[in-house]
Design a protein around this motif. Structure first.
Motif, PDB file in Angstrom:
ATOM      1  N   LEU A 216       0.874  -1.172   0.000  1.00 13.35           N
ATOM      2  CA  LEU A 216       0.000   0.000   0.000  1.00 13.35           C
ATOM      3  C   LEU A 216       0.909   1.219   0.000  1.00 13.35           C
ATOM      4  O   LEU A 216       1.875   1.282   0.758  1.00 13.35           O
ATOM      5  N   MET A 217       0.638   2.161  -0.895  1.00 10.34           N
ATOM      6  CA  MET A 217       1.434   3.385  -0.943  1.00 10.34           C
ATOM      7  C   MET A 217       0.586   4.554  -0.490  1.00 10.34           C
ATOM      8  O   MET A 217      -0.608   4.643  -0.818  1.00 10.34           O
ATOM      9  N   LEU A 218       1.227   5.434   0.271  1.00  9.01           N
ATOM     10  CA  LEU A 218       0.502   6.522   0.919  1.00  9.01           C
ATOM     11  C   LEU A 218       1.246   7.822   0.662  1.00  9.01           C
ATOM     12  O   LEU A 218       2.481   7.867   0.710  1.00  9.01           O
ATOM     13  N   ARG A 219       0.490   8.881   0.380  1.00  8.00           N
ATOM     14  CA  ARG A 219       1.079  10.223   0.298  1.00  8.00           C
ATOM     15  C   ARG A 219       0.038  11.225   0.786  1.00  8.00           C
ATOM     16  O   ARG A 219      -1.116  11.164   0.378  1.00  8.00           O
ATOM     17  N   ASP A 220       0.454  12.147   1.639  1.00  7.36           N
ATOM     18  CA  ASP A 220      -0.456  13.183   2.166  1.00  7.36           C
ATOM     19  C   ASP A 220      -1.755  12.584   2.702  1.00  7.36           C
ATOM     20  O   ASP A 220      -2.845  13.126   2.450  1.00  7.36           O
ATOM     21  N   GLY A 221      -1.651  11.470   3.398  1.00  4.70           N
ATOM     22  CA  GLY A 221      -2.832  10.873   4.017  1.00  4.70           C
ATOM     23  C   GLY A 221      -3.734  10.113   3.075  1.00  4.70           C
ATOM     24  O   GLY A 221      -4.762   9.584   3.495  1.00  4.70           O
ATOM     25  N   LYS A 222      -3.353  10.065   1.787  1.00  2.00           N
ATOM     26  CA  LYS A 222      -4.217   9.381   0.807  1.00  2.00           C
ATOM     27  C   LYS A 222      -3.504   8.160   0.224  1.00  2.00           C
ATOM     28  O   LYS A 222      -2.276   8.178   0.042  1.00  2.00           O
ATOM     29  N   VAL A 223      -4.286   7.146  -0.084  1.00  4.28           N
ATOM     30  CA  VAL A 223      -3.719   5.954  -0.716  1.00  4.28           C
ATOM     31  C   VAL A 223      -3.450   6.281  -2.187  1.00  4.28           C
ATOM     32  O   VAL A 223      -4.347   6.722  -2.906  1.00  4.28           O
TER      33      VAL A 223
END
Ligand SMILES: Nc1ncnc2c1ncn2[C@@H]1O[C@H](COP(=O)(O)OP(=O)(O)OP(=O)(O)O)[C@@H](O)[C@H]1O
Ligand SMILES: [Mg+2]
Length: 262
Positions: A216-223
């Protein structure tokens, strides 16, 4: 079979900040997940939900078939192994390594007059051996190197025979040899059908042990991406997640990433 962990549109807000933004994620029996993303992406926040330390501001988090907010989390925590920098800080420096592992059976740190069964001691030694640090059982936690501490913490997290094992950056601060030893220990765990469901948070694809099945990749709280590792761990998804053109190499079940040449 019911999922081991399920987040449905989970958001976490603190003041005006949104730490997790509508995250949906399902983790099933037998899966081994890597959670990857830049600093501040929300990875630790997500593991804090999964380990029942915090509740969502909105959305529903179901851990081991119990909905957070509707259940006594202290019961649930025995079924979850969790390591993080915060857990390491709670272990007294003067605590004997064997006790640092043993006390996990009681969900506490610091040995203080509890009676432990001989069985528990044997189990703690077995787990220290599994992590390759049984020789350190008699030392105090404060005298261990960073890498040794990380491995003791994983042994500790396994002590309650958890159904879900959450590892927040277990390789942070390790040298190359320490990282490779840890990757190999975690690879063995990943391939063990008796091992709990694993979730490993990392910044580096080089730290992904062979045998991990999902990412799972996450950036700025979003998947930004999630799914089976072969199709999801791609240069394109990493480029989106880290907002930098990246090249990904895969060899013998291990990964390496670097910036694409201009
Ligand atoms: N109480 C709070 N109030 C406001 N912002 C917060 C609070 N707690 C955490 N944050 C912010 O939420 C974001 C996500 O934090 P989190 O620790 O989950 O990130 P992370 O992905 O684990 O990062 P790292 O890779 O650096 O460990 C960060 O920007 C952090 O500063
Ligand atoms: Mg973090």
């Amino acid at each position: 079979m019911a999922p081991v962990l399920e987040l449905a549109d989970v958001s976490v807000r603190r003041g005006t900040a949104t730490l997790l933004d509508d995250v949906s994620w399902t983790v099933r029996e037998g899966e081994r997940w890597v959670v990857i993303g830049p600093n501040g992406a929300g990875k630790t926040t997500m593991l804090q939900i999964a380990s029942t330390q915090i509740h969502p501001s909105s959305g529903v988090a179901t851990v081991l078939e119990e909905v957070l907010g509707a259940v006594d989390v202290f019961e649930l925590r025995h079924r979850i192994g969790y390591t993080s920098a915060a857990v390491a800080e709670r272990i007294p420096r003067g605590e004997r390594v064997l006790d640092a592992v043993l006390t996990a059976s009681y969900g506490m740190t610091g040995r203080w007059r509890e009676e432990y069964e001989e069985f528990d001691e044997a189990q703690a030694m077995l787990l220290l051996r599994l992590m390759g640090v049984d020789g350190l059982a008699g030392r105090t936690f404060g005298t261990l190197s960073e890498g040794e501490r990380k491995r003791v913490l994983i042994a500790r997290a396994l002590m309650t025979d958890p159904e879900l094992l959450l590892l927040d950056e277990p390789a942070a601060g390790l040298d190359l040899g320490g990282r490779e030893d840890l990757v190999s220990n975690l690879g063995k765990l990943a391939r063990d059908p008796e091992a709990p469901v694993l979730v490993l948070v990392s910044h580096h694809v080089e730290e992904i042990p062979p045998g991990f099945t999902h990412v799972l990749m996450l950036r700025d709280g979003k998947v930004t991406a999630k799914g089976p590792i072969e199709e999801t761990l791609t240069a394109q998804n990493l480029t989106i997640t880290f907002q930098m053109p990246l090249i990904l190499e895969v060899r013998d079940g291990r990964y390496a990433a670097r910036r694409a040449p201009r």
